[in-house]
Design a protein around this motif. Structure first.
Motif, PDB file in Angstrom:
ATOM      1  N   GLY A   1     -18.543  -3.026  -6.822  1.00  0.00           N
ATOM      2  CA  GLY A   1     -19.451  -3.873  -7.124  1.00  0.00           C
ATOM      3  C   GLY A   1     -19.486  -5.229  -6.323  1.00  0.00           C
ATOM      4  O   GLY A   1     -20.372  -5.954  -6.054  1.00  0.00           O
ATOM      5  N   ALA A   2     -17.899  -5.749  -6.626  1.00  0.00           N
ATOM      6  CA  ALA A   2     -17.898  -7.064  -6.356  1.00  0.00           C
ATOM      7  C   ALA A   2     -17.478  -7.153  -4.681  1.00  0.00           C
ATOM      8  O   ALA A   2     -17.147  -8.145  -4.203  1.00  0.00           O
ATOM      9  CB  ALA A   2     -16.533  -7.794  -7.106  1.00  0.00           C
ATOM     10  N   GLY A   3     -17.702  -6.018  -3.793  1.00  0.00           N
ATOM     11  CA  GLY A   3     -17.514  -6.208  -2.507  1.00  0.00           C
ATOM     12  C   GLY A   3     -16.091  -5.719  -1.891  1.00  0.00           C
ATOM     13  O   GLY A   3     -15.627  -5.891  -0.896  1.00  0.00           O
ATOM     14  N   PHE A   4     -15.084  -5.121  -2.823  1.00  0.00           N
ATOM     15  CA  PHE A   4     -13.726  -4.728  -2.528  1.00  0.00           C
ATOM     16  C   PHE A   4     -14.025  -3.440  -2.009  1.00  0.00           C
ATOM     17  O   PHE A   4     -14.661  -2.457  -2.468  1.00  0.00           O
ATOM     18  CB  PHE A   4     -12.895  -4.956  -3.344  1.00  0.00           C
ATOM     19  N   ALA A   5     -13.052  -3.068  -0.917  1.00  0.00           N
ATOM     20  CA  ALA A   5     -12.717  -1.609  -0.760  1.00  0.00           C
ATOM     21  C   ALA A   5     -11.763  -1.227  -1.747  1.00  0.00           C
ATOM     22  O   ALA A   5     -10.608  -1.851  -1.779  1.00  0.00           O
ATOM     23  CB  ALA A   5     -12.181  -1.385   0.875  1.00  0.00           C
ATOM     24  N   VAL A   6     -11.767   0.113  -2.304  1.00  0.00           N
ATOM     25  CA  VAL A   6     -10.786   0.309  -3.286  1.00  0.00           C
ATOM     26  C   VAL A   6     -10.389   1.907  -3.323  1.00  0.00           C
ATOM     27  O   VAL A   6     -11.154   2.760  -2.855  1.00  0.00           O
ATOM     28  CB  VAL A   6     -11.823   0.384  -4.553  1.00  0.00           C
ATOM     29  N   ASP A   7      -8.911   1.871  -3.195  1.00  0.00           N
ATOM     30  CA  ASP A   7      -8.524   3.247  -3.423  1.00  0.00           C
ATOM     31  C   ASP A   7      -7.555   3.315  -4.860  1.00  0.00           C
ATOM     32  O   ASP A   7      -7.429   2.295  -5.373  1.00  0.00           O
ATOM     33  CB  ASP A   7      -7.353   3.322  -2.313  1.00  0.00           C
ATOM     34  N   ALA A   8      -7.700   4.432  -5.288  1.00  0.00           N
ATOM     35  CA  ALA A   8      -7.204   4.696  -6.684  1.00  0.00           C
ATOM     36  C   ALA A   8      -6.235   5.747  -6.964  1.00  0.00           C
ATOM     37  O   ALA A   8      -6.311   6.718  -6.241  1.00  0.00           O
ATOM     38  CB  ALA A   8      -8.414   4.974  -7.730  1.00  0.00           C
ATOM     39  N   ALA A   9      -5.119   5.627  -7.553  1.00  0.00           N
ATOM     40  CA  ALA A   9      -3.966   6.557  -7.913  1.00  0.00           C
ATOM     41  C   ALA A   9      -3.987   6.464  -9.481  1.00  0.00           C
ATOM     42  O   ALA A   9      -4.206   5.748 -10.269  1.00  0.00           O
ATOM     43  CB  ALA A   9      -2.902   6.164  -7.137  1.00  0.00           C
ATOM     44  N   ASP A  10      -3.512   7.634  -9.817  1.00  0.00           N
ATOM     45  CA  ASP A  10      -3.190   8.185 -11.314  1.00  0.00           C
ATOM     46  C   ASP A  10      -1.913   7.923 -11.764  1.00  0.00           C
ATOM     47  O   ASP A  10      -1.739   8.016 -12.930  1.00  0.00           O
ATOM     48  CB  ASP A  10      -4.003   9.244 -11.589  1.00  0.00           C
ATOM     49  N   ASP A  11      -0.977   7.795 -10.636  1.00  0.00           N
ATOM     50  CA  ASP A  11       0.497   7.892 -11.199  1.00  0.00           C
ATOM     51  C   ASP A  11       1.175   7.014  -9.964  1.00  0.00           C
ATOM     52  O   ASP A  11       0.893   6.924  -8.946  1.00  0.00           O
ATOM     53  CB  ASP A  11       1.025   9.243 -11.448  1.00  0.00           C
ATOM     54  N   LEU A  12       2.516   6.849 -10.283  1.00  0.00           N
ATOM     55  CA  LEU A  12       3.337   5.997  -9.097  1.00  0.00           C
ATOM     56  C   LEU A  12       3.385   6.943  -7.885  1.00  0.00           C
ATOM     57  O   LEU A  12       3.488   6.295  -6.868  1.00  0.00           O
ATOM     58  CB  LEU A  12       4.606   5.746  -9.733  1.00  0.00           C
ATOM     59  N   PRO A  13       3.876   8.213  -7.994  1.00  0.00           N
ATOM     60  CA  PRO A  13       3.912   9.052  -6.523  1.00  0.00           C
ATOM     61  C   PRO A  13       2.652   8.918  -5.653  1.00  0.00           C
ATOM     62  O   PRO A  13       2.834   8.621  -4.753  1.00  0.00           O
ATOM     63  CB  PRO A  13       4.167  10.471  -7.211  1.00  0.00           C
ATOM     64  N   ALA A  14       1.550   8.882  -6.400  1.00  0.00           N
ATOM     65  CA  ALA A  14       0.169   8.946  -5.528  1.00  0.00           C
ATOM     66  C   ALA A  14       0.168   7.583  -5.082  1.00  0.00           C
ATOM     67  O   ALA A  14      -0.452   7.497  -4.066  1.00  0.00           O
ATOM     68  CB  ALA A  14      -1.079   9.271  -6.569  1.00  0.00           C
ATOM     69  N   ALA A  15       0.409   6.494  -5.810  1.00  0.00           N
ATOM     70  CA  ALA A  15       0.326   5.021  -5.510  1.00  0.00           C
ATOM     71  C   ALA A  15       1.376   4.971  -4.231  1.00  0.00           C
ATOM     72  O   ALA A  15       0.988   4.185  -3.234  1.00  0.00           O
ATOM     73  CB  ALA A  15       0.720   4.105  -6.472  1.00  0.00           C
ATOM     74  N   GLU A  16       2.442   5.583  -4.401  1.00  0.00           N
ATOM     75  CA  GLU A  16       3.629   5.417  -3.345  1.00  0.00           C
ATOM     76  C   GLU A  16       3.002   5.940  -1.884  1.00  0.00           C
ATOM     77  O   GLU A  16       3.369   5.173  -0.684  1.00  0.00           O
ATOM     78  CB  GLU A  16       4.708   6.324  -3.815  1.00  0.00           C
ATOM     79  N   GLU A  17       2.316   6.945  -2.045  1.00  0.00           N
ATOM     80  CA  GLU A  17       1.728   7.531  -0.955  1.00  0.00           C
ATOM     81  C   GLU A  17       0.895   6.739  -0.223  1.00  0.00           C
ATOM     82  O   GLU A  17       0.679   6.464   1.193  1.00  0.00           O
ATOM     83  CB  GLU A  17       1.218   9.094  -0.996  1.00  0.00           C
ATOM     84  N   ALA A  18      -0.159   6.291  -1.216  1.00  0.00           N
ATOM     85  CA  ALA A  18      -1.304   5.257  -0.642  1.00  0.00           C
ATOM     86  C   ALA A  18      -0.909   3.983   0.067  1.00  0.00           C
ATOM     87  O   ALA A  18      -1.308   3.528   0.975  1.00  0.00           O
ATOM     88  CB  ALA A  18      -2.307   4.839  -1.835  1.00  0.00           C
ATOM     89  N   LEU A  19       0.321   3.446  -0.555  1.00  0.00           N
ATOM     90  CA  LEU A  19       1.019   2.284   0.035  1.00  0.00           C
ATOM     91  C   LEU A  19       1.627   2.512   1.229  1.00  0.00           C
ATOM     92  O   LEU A  19       1.729   1.707   2.094  1.00  0.00           O
ATOM     93  CB  LEU A  19       1.907   1.711  -0.879  1.00  0.00           C
ATOM     94  N   PHE A  20       2.227   3.755   1.455  1.00  0.00           N
ATOM     95  CA  PHE A  20       2.871   3.989   2.677  1.00  0.00           C
ATOM     96  C   PHE A  20       1.764   4.223   3.866  1.00  0.00           C
ATOM     97  O   PHE A  20       1.937   3.862   4.886  1.00  0.00           O
ATOM     98  CB  PHE A  20       3.648   5.571   2.662  1.00  0.00           C
TER      99      PHE A  20
END
Length: 219
Positions: free
Chosen positions: A22-41
């Motif tokens: 709503g504030a204009g950001f593009a957002v991705d979401a993860a529910d744990d560190l392995p999912a975050a690691e993949e997104a950051l990769f």
């Protein structure tokens, strides 16, 4: 500006997504560190938000390890741990900001916006591997000082491989970086581009196939 949220509470994660989008950001979401690691990769982010205590462990330890590797993305920690010692550890070991739960969503959005203003993130403008130099700012690649003419896809694939610095890069990551998330990872478009890259880069070979995974740079 693109933000990654890593939060295991489904309701809070959804609320954060709504507020930031709503504030204009593009957002991705993860529910744990392995999912975050993949997104950051796969993606470059202007800011990352981590709940400290996640199913896979303390996100502070994860961020601290990434900082030691030179990871530059600004990080905001969310936590119920509100002691001065916890806040100091969060900032000392890799966090850029530390917000204690419960918090006002407007304050979180303001803090994220401030962190994002620190500047763009992503691979360094100039990457070097063996005798290859890739200048992202000028879209220029040389090998042993000789200028190479690459297509945009070839450039992006080589950029992602060089950013990984000898670590295998999965096919789906290369395709997401050079094409988009709708591209079919089972198609041969990536193999065609890699074959062209190998021909243009010449000898000694720089790109090696990792069977069942993807490719890496060697040499």
């Amino acid at each position: 500006m693109r933000v990654l949220i890593t939060e295991d509470d489904d309701n809070l994660r959804a609320a954060l997504e709504v507020a930031l989008r709503g504030a204009g950001f593009a957002v991705d979401a993860a529910d744990d560190l392995p999912a975050a690691e993949e997104a950051l990769f796969v993606n470059a982010y202007d800011c990352a938000i981590f709940d400290r205590m996640l199913p896979a462990g303390d996100a502070l330890r994860y961020v601290h390890g990434r900082r030691r590797e030179g990871w530059p993305v600004p990080v905001l920690f969310l936590t119920a741990r509100d002691s001065a010692a916890d806040r100091i550890d969060g900032l000392r070991l890799g966090g850029d900001d530390y917000l204690v739960k419960p918090f006002a969503m407007a304050e979180l959005v303001a803090r994220v916006r401030s962190l994002c203003r620190r500047g763009p993130v992503g691979p360094p403008q100039v990457l070097r591997w063996a005798d290859v130099e890739l200048d992202g700012g000028r879209h220029r690649v040389t090998r042993a000082g000789v200028l190479l003419t690459l297509t945009r896809k070839e450039f992006l694939v080589l950029e992602r491989l060089m950013t990984a610095r000898g670590q295998p890069v999965p096919r789906h990551v290369l395709i997401a970086h050079a094409w988009d998330e709708m591209a079919d990872p089972a198609s041969n478009v990536l193999d065609v581009v890699v074959a062209q890259l190998r021909r243009k880069l010449g000898d000694p070979p720089l790109i090696r196939t990792v069977r069942g995974t993807g490719y890496l740079v060697t040499g």
